[in-house]
Design an enzyme around this catalytic site. Structure first.
Site, PDB file in Angstrom:
ATOM      1  CB  ILE A 270      49.544  39.555  34.678  1.00 21.52           C
ATOM      2  CG1 ILE A 270      48.342  39.083  34.500  1.00 21.52           C
ATOM      3  CG2 ILE A 270      50.526  39.150  33.651  1.00 21.52           C
ATOM      4  CD1 ILE A 270      47.657  39.994  33.601  1.00 21.52           C
TER       5      ILE A 270
ATOM      6  CB  ILE B   2      33.944  32.215  42.511  1.00 19.42           C
ATOM      7  CG1 ILE B   2      33.225  33.199  42.438  1.00 19.42           C
ATOM      8  CG2 ILE B   2      35.036  32.677  43.249  1.00 19.42           C
ATOM      9  CD1 ILE B   2      33.740  33.944  41.711  1.00 19.42           C
TER      10      ILE B   2
ATOM     11  CG  ASN C  99      41.672  30.538  45.055  1.00 21.01           C
ATOM     12  OD1 ASN C  99      41.653  31.341  46.366  1.00 21.01           O
ATOM     13  ND2 ASN C  99      42.258  29.737  45.243  1.00 21.01           N
TER      14      ASN C  99
ATOM     15  CB  THR D 213      43.005  33.985  43.877  1.00 26.00           C
ATOM     16  OG1 THR D 213      41.742  33.264  43.232  1.00 26.00           O
ATOM     17  CG2 THR D 213      44.040  33.682  44.160  1.00 26.00           C
TER      18      THR D 213
ATOM     19  CD  GLN E 146      43.148  39.667  39.608  1.00 25.77           C
ATOM     20  OE1 GLN E 146      42.684  40.088  38.259  1.00 25.77           O
ATOM     21  NE2 GLN E 146      44.121  40.063  39.716  1.00 25.77           N
TER      22      GLN E 146
ATOM     23  N   GLY F  63      35.145  34.940  33.448  1.00 26.50           N
ATOM     24  CA  GLY F  63      36.659  35.985  33.407  1.00 26.50           C
ATOM     25  C   GLY F  63      36.066  36.690  34.432  1.00 26.50           C
TER      26      GLY F  63
ATOM     27  CD  GLU G 249      40.255  42.685  31.013  1.00 25.79           C
ATOM     28  OE1 GLU G 249      39.915  43.689  30.750  1.00 25.79           O
ATOM     29  OE2 GLU G 249      39.941  41.336  30.688  1.00 25.79           O
TER      30      GLU G 249
END
Length: 698
Positions: free
Chosen positions: A460, A585, A587, A590, A594, A658, A661
């Protein structure tokens, strides 16, 4: 097999980047089979009631219009797994914006013109669309979202709070927020020999296929859903949305492929939103800052279609230790569109209130806000008593304070000024749970020395293809450029959706397992590979089903510097800094994207984004990006994201948590706390717009 640190963590460039900037990447609305028709949805203009008539004569007279679907002639559906998918099945109008008709034509222009000429007649009933903390319809559900108990009590909060020498009792309000991805919700569908194919803008094509199989009464094997490139979702594409059902219905009815894109002005009412919340937070502490009593009581709303309860009090069960605590959710079912998932649901809303209250407590104590958080950093999860697999909050706070220059801060409010600008700084903590779901993957070694990874992940905009290639290459011990990754189709091994910051952990675990198995087969193989190559499949059902004895969470610390115009009330964020503890982490490039993206979204939550419902018509007043203000480049002057290295062996083979968010979770509170420090005014309702601040500056 351990991961190669030279491959995982490296800032590898996203492999689909060139396709996106050259137009080679195709999104759901960019697939146009021969004979494609175009559908335009017609939204209800009342807040509650029923459709009494649809007069389509003028619409059908528009050149190019093929048909008008209504509840009278649309294909019948079985009961869906989500009530919002029961479109064009009855005359009921549960809220403003509910789809009451679909115009299908040769071109999008003809469909839109036909929709404008459709005459829909209604019978309205009284509606109720305004949430208040004393709404007579409020009730306590059994659960909040995610299966969390709606009520959780520990010890005797009321006794402990009453006895606390320092108390905070404050109520915080948040208006509805909307996802507004750059790509609107779209689907292209066609039937061929009883097989349904759908290109859908979705965060998980497996979930879409399951929903379509249920409503159309089909075996899932007779449905293919592809979500190869998705232009953002932020939770609004995490469950099946009406465009997939409507496009498939129209394709079945007309015998043609049908393409449908929801107009942006309709998105707020049909694809979910972050529900408004009214949050009362009470904190009781000793004079040294030790928390003894923590309470967070949430009032929110859902629709009359289904129960959706924003789990905003759940983070308070994790963040800070106290012997006595109570967290409660109450909800009212109103005549409003169904709320749904939005980036960091629960955490973004709940942590804004909790971290604002912690700042108020620090002010009442005359204590540094960073030190207050460090003092109350628990060794085990307060709600469950389980030890943390790792808890890097303290490290994030300390490193963030050093990087930000917090130590030189004058704690007095309204003490710094540059001309007409009042300057202030603020801090807030952040947390997000580590989630993982069962996934399958397939790894293939070709005779020419290349490799192919197949998993029905969805990218996404996060760089999933790139990170999965890094995981596979590391497990195989090969160069990342030799690994091809296929994602985004139900023809591939099943995988969960991209949501809950769980995508990479879930897919990556299966990819690592499949690639490691393939590496073992290759090591044992003698001679050249057969022409068909070697293939290994893997499934993480057993691993992900096992209960962990650890509480697993990512943590972070946000620091903000704001400048407030003392004449106009304008707020500018001069600096934002986030420091995160999110496992390994995978990458750096990226990941930073985020984290920064989440912080920008948090900036919008704090200052610019907000919606309201018109009490007369029952519709959202901010319907597009002209009225719903998202931050732009000029708003994001200096945003930095950093992280600490966590070596957590209790997560997954990659050691990752994750990251999608947690960047939003504490940002709004840090900005609000900075505004209070700049002005001395505590505004407890988001967004912090000049009209709310000006009365305190005059």
């Amino acid at each position: 097999m351990p991961l190669d640190p030279q491959l995982t963590g490296a800032p590898v460039v996203r492999r689909e980047a060139r396709d996106k900037v050259t137009g080679a990447a195709r999104y759901a609305a960019e697939h146009t089979p021969p004979g494609t028709l175009y559908a335009w949805p017609v939204p209800a203009t009342i807040a509650a009631g029923r459709v009494t008539a649809v007069r389509a004569v003028d619409a059908l007279a528009v050149p190019g219009v093929h048909t008008v679907l209504t509840h009278d002639n649309a294909p019948r559906l079985a009961e869906p797994d989500d009530p919002i998918l029961a479109v064009l099945q009855s005359d009921r109008v549960p809220h403003h914006g509910w789809t009451v008709a679909l115009v299908v034509a040769d071109s999008p222009e003809a469909a839109r013109t036909g929709a404008g000429r459709l005459l829909v007649e209604y019978e309205s009933t009284e509606h109720d669309v305004i949430l208040t903390e004393d709404h007579p319809g409020l009730y306590t559900p059994e659960e909040a979202n995610g299966g969390f108990p709606a009520v959780r009590k520990r010890g005797d909060f009321e006794r402990s709070f009453a006895a606390a020498p320092v108390q905070v009792d404050a109520t915080y309000r948040m208006v509805p927020l909307h996802n507004h991805p750059m790509e609107p919700h779209a689907a292209t569908a066609w039937w061929e020999d009883g097989h349904l194919t759908v290109h859908d803008s979705s965060q998980g094509s497996n979930a879409v296929r399951k929903s379509l199989a249920q409503v159309f009464g089909l075996d899932p094997d007779r449905i293919t859903v592809r979500s190869e490139h998705v232009g953002g979702g932020f939770g609004s594409k995490g469950t099946t949305r009406p465009q997939a059902v409507l496009a498939a219905m129209a394709a079945r009815h007309t015998g043609h492929p049908v393409k449908m894109v929801f107009p942006r002005a309709q998105l707020a009412e049909v694809v979910g939103h972050r529900a408004p919340t009214i949050q009362r937070v009470r904190l009781g502490a000793d004079l040294d800052g030790t928390l003894h009593a923590v309470s967070q009581e949430i009032v929110t709303q859902t629709s009359t279609l289904k129960e959706f309860v924003e789990q905003a009090a759940v983070p308070a069960r994790v963040m800070y230790g106290s012997p006595d605590s109570t967290t409660v959710h109450r909800v009212a079912a109103l005549d409003v569109p169904s709320p749904s998932w939005m980036r960091a649901p629960g955490e973004a809303s709940g942590m804004y209130a909790l971290e604002s209250a912690m700042d108020e407590l620090a002010s009442a104590l005359g204590m540094d806000p960073v030190e207050l958080r460090l003092l109350n950093d628990p060794a085990a999860e307060p709600d469950s008593g389980r030890p943390f697999s790792s808890r890097g909050l303290a490290a994030c706070l300390r490193e963030g304070a050093d990087r930000f220059g917090w130590q030189g801060r004058d704690p007095r409010p309204a003490a710094r000024q540059e001309g007409r600008w009042l300057l202030g700084t603020g801090v807030a903590s952040a947390t997000y749970p580590v989630l993982v779901s069962r996934s399958a993957a397939r790894a293939h070694a070709a005779a020419d020395g290349t490799f192919r990874i197949e998993v029905n992940a969805t990218d996404i905009g996060t760089g999933a293809r790139t990170v999965l290639a890094q995981i596979a290459a590391s497990a195989l011990g090969v160069d990342v450029e030799s690994v091809e990754v296929a994602i985004g189709s139900t023809d591939l091994p099943t995988a969960p959706l991209a949501g809950g910051s769980s995508g990479t952990a879930s897919w990556g675990w299966a990819v690592h397992k499949a690639a490691s198995g393939l590496a073992d087969r290759l090591a044992a193989h003698r001679g050249p590979l057969p022409a068909e190559g070697l293939t290994t499949t893997a499934d993480t059902e057993e691993e992900t089903a096992a209960d962990s004895p650890y509480a697993r969470h990512a943590f972070g610390a946000h620091f903000a510097e704001t400048a407030v115009d003392s004449v106009t009330g304008e707020i500018r964020v001069r600096r934002l800094l986030g420091v995160y503890a999110a496992g390994k982490i995978l990458n750096a490039r990226t990941a930073r994207s985020q984290f920064v993206g989440g912080m920008v979204m948090g900036l919008g939550m704090a200052l610019t984004e907000g919606s309201a419902i018109d009490p007369v018509f029952g519709d959202f007043t901010a319907k597009d990006l002209a009225s719903y203000h998202v931050p732009v480049n000029a708003d994001a002057l200096d945003i930095q994201a950093h992280w600490i290295d966590e070596d957590d062996h209790h997560l997954n083979p990659m050691g990752s948590k994750g990251i999608g968010e947690i960047g939003i979770v504490g940002t709004a509170a840090a900005i609000g706390n900075a505004v209070r420090h700049a002005t001395g005014a505590r505004i407890r309702e988001l967004p912090l717009t000049p009209d709310r601040l000006l009365p305190y500056l005059l």
